[in-house]
Design an enzyme around this catalytic site. Structure first.
Site, PDB file in Angstrom:
ATOM      1  N   CYS A 258       0.813  -1.218   0.000  1.00 36.86           N
ATOM      2  CA  CYS A 258       0.000   0.000   0.000  1.00 36.86           C
ATOM      3  C   CYS A 258       0.849   1.273   0.000  1.00 36.86           C
ATOM      4  CB  CYS A 258      -0.978  -0.001   1.180  1.00 36.86           C
ATOM      5  SG  CYS A 258      -0.215   0.003   2.812  1.00 36.86           S
ATOM      6  N   HIS A 307      -2.656   0.713   6.848  1.00 39.43           N
ATOM      7  CA  HIS A 307      -3.018   0.626   5.425  1.00 39.43           C
ATOM      8  C   HIS A 307      -3.422   2.017   4.949  1.00 39.43           C
ATOM      9  CE1 HIS A 307      -4.080  -1.457   1.747  1.00 39.43           C
ATOM     10  NE2 HIS A 307      -5.207  -0.777   1.700  1.00 39.43           N
ATOM     11  N   HIS A 319      -6.147   1.923  -3.922  1.00 34.62           N
ATOM     12  CA  HIS A 319      -5.126   1.402  -3.008  1.00 34.62           C
ATOM     13  C   HIS A 319      -4.612   0.066  -3.511  1.00 34.62           C
ATOM     14  CE1 HIS A 319      -7.672  -1.776  -0.892  1.00 34.62           C
ATOM     15  NE2 HIS A 319      -8.498  -1.233  -1.760  1.00 34.62           N
TER      16      HIS A 319
END
Length: 348
Positions: A258, A307, A319
């Site tokens: 990420c 994240h 993402h």
């Protein structure tokens, strides 16, 4: 009596053969989940996608269990293979017939396209493709004269010593054009593979090489010496990599995690540092009402931000997910809404 016994014996043999073949066919299209398996690892192993596995098995989440039997989509090969198949030449210079083991990402990479371009060109609503399916791969909805028949355009670099990759380019072709070796071209662009993409900006002048930055995640003040981020370009760049698989620690189009995805997208415009998710959280400024280009953070497996993604507007963000690769998701999704920590603005 003997004839009857012989007939029964032959029937048993034939029946047993039939049952064996049926069993073999069934086992070729199913797999039993083992310790350590995930939907992502299985989709990679059997050359399919997470979405296809979830669809054919009617799964509503990415959770699977040891001993669970999963069906493998028929377009996937039944056993993993390390043999690389070369793509067939397009039938008309603009189409490609899907082979066993192909995925949208694999086909897109072969023909220097993004997954998004390939799906849009073929009006696909999912990532599922089928053996012998014919896909358009030339970026045009109509047949056109082969590129080789057009007058060749002289490649040129801009004032900053960079070159925009064109359809049909390769590292070898670009290196030759600008009197460089492939290794030099890869070195100054920090490339770890020979894969390049249409519209990708490459440095083609040795003088444009900057000091190689450390790839170690950092929480220091970011450098923006190359200018500021153009949000529209940032989002456009991010969407080009939809479909790229997840790779822990990955920072290139061969695989992203990420924060590595954010790093790769932002470094296309500015000189920046490779941060962890916590690092981006630390150096960014909180915003109460996120705007396109802002960063959104989540708590997925431990305390604090673990994240992140790029906010696109309309409560959507892009993402690199561990089970999906690069994809677009909604903040209103039940999984993400429960884990949302907030939005921050990266120094631009």
């Amino acid at each position: 009596m003997k004839k009857r016994q012989l007939a029964l014996s032959l029937g048993a043999i034939v029946g047993g053969t039939f049952l064996y073949q049926a069993s073999a066919e069934a086992s070729a299209s199913t797999v039993q989940v083992k310790a350590g398996d995930t939907l992502w690892s299985l989709s990679t192993k059997y050359h399919t996608t997470v979405e296809a596995l979830k669809s054919v098995n009617k799964l509503s989440s990415n959770t699977i269990h040891i001993g669970q039997t999963l069906s493998i989509p028929s377009a996937s090969i039944s056993q993993p293979s390390n043999k690389e198949e070369k793509p067939s030449a397009p039938a008309t210079g603009s189409t490609y017939k899907v082979q066993s083991g192909d995925t949208l990402w694999k086909v897109a990479t072969r023909f220097n396209m993004s997954v998004e371009e390939l799906k849009r060109l073929n009006a696909l609503s999912s990532n599922i493709i089928y053996i012998n399916q014919t896909l358009k791969v030339n970026g045009s909805n109509s047949a056109s004269t082969p590129t080789t028949s057009k007058p060749a355009e002289t490649p040129s670099k801009d004032a900053n010593g960079t070159y925009k990759v064109q359809r049909g380019d390769s590292l070898s072709k670009i290196a030759s054009t600008f009197h460089m070796s492939v290794s030099e071209l890869k070195q100054i662009n920090r490339l770890t593979s020979n894969t390049i993409y249409v519209n990708q900006q490459l440095k083609v002048s040795k003088s444009s090489q900057t000091t190689t930055p450390t790839t170690k995640p950092s929480t220091s003040t970011p450098s923006t010496s190359n200018g500021t981020l153009n949000v529209s370009q940032m989002i456009s760049d991010a969407k080009r990599y939809i479909g790229v698989p997840y790779k822990w620690g990955g920072t290139t189009p061969s695989g992203f995690d990420c924060s590595g995805f954010i790093y790769y997208v932002t470094k296309q415009q500015i000189s920046t540092t490779r941060y962890t998710t916590a690092g981006y959280w630390s150096v960014s400024t909180p915003v109460s009402n996120p705007q396109p280009g802002d960063l959104v953070f989540f708590n997925t497996y431990s305390s604090g931000p673990t994240h992140m993604g790029i906010y696109l507007g309309n409560r959507q963000f892009i993402h690199a997910g561990s089970s999906t690769g690069v994809t677009i998701a909604s903040l209103d999704n039940s999984y993400w809404s429960k884990r949302y920590l907030g939005a921050k603005r990266f120094p631009k």
